[in-house]
Motif scaffolding. Sequence first.
Motif, mmCIF file in Angstrom:
data_model
loop_
_atom_site.group_PDB
_atom_site.id
_atom_site.type_symbol
_atom_site.label_atom_id
_atom_site.label_comp_id
_atom_site.label_asym_id
_atom_site.label_seq_id
_atom_site.Cartn_x
_atom_site.Cartn_y
_atom_site.Cartn_z
ATOM 1 N N ASP A 57 -9.180 7.240 1.880
ATOM 2 C CA ASP A 57 -9.689 5.997 2.460
ATOM 3 C C ASP A 57 -8.621 4.904 2.464
ATOM 4 O OD1 ASP A 57 -12.108 7.242 2.759
ATOM 5 O OD2 ASP A 57 -13.018 6.348 0.983
ATOM 6 N N VAL A 58 -7.831 4.860 1.375
ATOM 7 C CA VAL A 58 -6.768 3.849 1.297
ATOM 8 C C VAL A 58 -5.710 4.108 2.361
ATOM 9 C CG1 VAL A 58 -4.949 2.892 -0.165
ATOM 10 C CG2 VAL A 58 -7.168 3.417 -1.147
ATOM 11 N N GLU A 59 -5.398 5.363 2.600
ATOM 12 C CA GLU A 59 -4.419 5.695 3.633
ATOM 13 C C GLU A 59 -4.876 5.185 4.992
ATOM 14 O OE1 GLU A 59 -4.187 9.898 3.164
ATOM 15 O OE2 GLU A 59 -2.605 9.820 1.631
ATOM 16 N N GLU A 61 -12.374 0.048 0.197
ATOM 17 C CA GLU A 61 -11.571 1.266 0.075
ATOM 18 C C GLU A 61 -10.628 1.182 -1.124
ATOM 19 O OE1 GLU A 61 -12.532 0.727 4.461
ATOM 20 O OE2 GLU A 61 -11.921 -0.541 2.775
ATOM 21 N N LEU A 62 -9.982 0.025 -1.295
ATOM 22 C CA LEU A 62 -9.044 -0.137 -2.407
ATOM 23 C C LEU A 62 -9.795 -0.307 -3.731
ATOM 24 C CD1 LEU A 62 -6.078 -0.238 -3.120
ATOM 25 C CD2 LEU A 62 -6.116 -2.718 -2.807
ATOM 26 N N LEU A 69 -6.286 2.436 5.592
ATOM 27 C CA LEU A 69 -6.040 0.995 5.709
ATOM 28 C C LEU A 69 -4.689 0.702 6.356
ATOM 29 C CD1 LEU A 69 -7.323 -0.289 2.229
ATOM 30 C CD2 LEU A 69 -8.502 -0.384 4.435
ATOM 31 N N PHE A 91 -10.716 3.085 -4.849
ATOM 32 C CA PHE A 91 -9.531 3.783 -5.355
ATOM 33 C C PHE A 91 -9.206 3.333 -6.775
ATOM 34 C CE2 PHE A 91 -4.995 3.831 -6.232
ATOM 35 C CZ PHE A 91 -4.687 5.167 -6.001
ATOM 36 N N ARG A 92 -9.264 2.033 -7.023
ATOM 37 C CA ARG A 92 -8.953 1.523 -8.354
ATOM 38 C C ARG A 92 -9.956 2.027 -9.388
ATOM 39 N NH1 ARG A 92 -8.007 -4.603 -8.896
ATOM 40 N NH2 ARG A 92 -7.284 -3.840 -10.916
ATOM 41 N N LEU A 141 0.831 -1.211 0.000
ATOM 42 C CA LEU A 141 0.000 0.000 0.000
ATOM 43 C C LEU A 141 0.864 1.259 0.000
ATOM 44 C CD1 LEU A 141 -3.090 -0.400 2.382
ATOM 45 C CD2 LEU A 141 -3.019 -0.301 -0.109
ATOM 46 N N SER A 153 -10.604 9.121 -2.785
ATOM 47 C CA SER A 153 -10.497 7.687 -2.514
ATOM 48 C C SER A 153 -9.144 7.347 -1.900
ATOM 49 C CB SER A 153 -10.728 6.881 -3.790
ATOM 50 O OG SER A 153 -9.803 7.245 -4.797
ATOM 51 N N ARG A 154 -8.142 8.113 -2.228
ATOM 52 C CA ARG A 154 -6.808 7.891 -1.662
ATOM 53 C C ARG A 154 -6.839 8.036 -0.136
ATOM 54 N NH1 ARG A 154 -1.116 8.855 -2.891
ATOM 55 N NH2 ARG A 154 -0.103 9.565 -0.997
ATOM 56 N N TYR A 178 -10.902 -5.184 -0.211
ATOM 57 C CA TYR A 178 -11.451 -4.140 0.651
ATOM 58 C C TYR A 178 -12.124 -3.057 -0.203
ATOM 59 C CZ TYR A 178 -9.506 -5.802 5.066
ATOM 60 O OH TYR A 178 -9.237 -6.536 6.187
#
Length: 388
Positions: free
Chosen positions: A168-170, A187-188, A172, A191-192, A148, A165-166, A185
């Motif tokens: 949310d990934v942070e 969140e990812l 994780l 992001f994708r 990640l 969206s980034r 997940y």
Amino acid sequence: MTKKVLEKNEKKILVVEGFLFFYPTQQLCELLNAPTALRHGYEEARNPGWLTWRTFKNFLNLSNEKEIRPSTQAKIERIVADKPELKALRLDPQELEFFWQPYHEWSALIASKCLQETVSKEYWQSRIDAERDLVKELLNTLGAHNKLRVLLACDLASEPGCLLSRQDVEGLLSIDPTSGGFEAYPELIRFRLCAFSSMLLRFAAWLAAEWEYLTGCHKERVPLDKFLPQFYPQVGEWSNPVSSFLDYIAANSGCPPSSTTSAFLGKLWAEYEYLKDVEGSGRGENIDSKKRLLRNWIGTGSGRPEHSSIKGFTEAVADRQASHNDHETDVMAIGYAMAFVFLETCREFRAYLSAYKLPDSMIEEIFSVYGKEYKKASQTIAEARGDN
């Protein structure tokens, strides 16, 4: 992303499947409602001595590779000699650290006449190179959290289009994955979705900028920007790009206030075909058919417009709007057709993103990329041409 190992000529080749930013070209064609576009493009360009499309397609798939016969190798060399840009589709496996199909597809697309300007080709090749380097680094990184961090450190992951969206990934990074990775997940996944969607909007913006310069109609505005999907929070609904664009075409064609867009354009289209005797059908019958088809286009429940119908419609519109200059008419028809396909695809894709429960704010951020990227592309092309 997933990976597998193939053994070819005593060498193990790592094959990477999946993508982050660059959408596979076959899926892109399907998104554009042109699933056979790659085959048609190949067959139109095919010269004597080339492989058939079926053989060529199988040849591109590393997993299907068999021992190449001398006659097949000779045809491959002929193809590359005629179309050097196709070499990027299939490099010698012995020369590869790993095989990632989207890299070869997009490198060939960038090298082709899809992009005309050298500065555009260089810019987009640098972006696909960046994702290839990211893929390589992810392959060499162990641990879900470390992967990640590698992803978030990539420049492509820090651009507008996926910033919401980034965040949310942070988040994780502070939890442990339940099954060894974060791939499933939400969140990812969000992001994708934002990452490859905004990349497609960027590419569309560069194509639009190139078209403006190619046709000599560059102006200080962002073409098509006002027709892109917009969210109206007061009613909780998204705009309809196809409806808005057809209204615009109708107004430019002289539609009176007393007529609806579909009625006016349906009559215009039918009369054009009647005068050209394209179908040989009666005028009245054809008018009703065209009106009904345009109403179906404006709605979303009767399937997507066929490209052949879009071509016929925009030719009729261009015949009405352009002067009697055949070149101007052709350019206008092509421009309208490309714009229609783009906006109809945006409508379809927005619905796809909403169906995946992507928040409206994230979808708005995706489409906001287009205007900014167009200005960047236009300025970059102008500077390379020495127009500034």
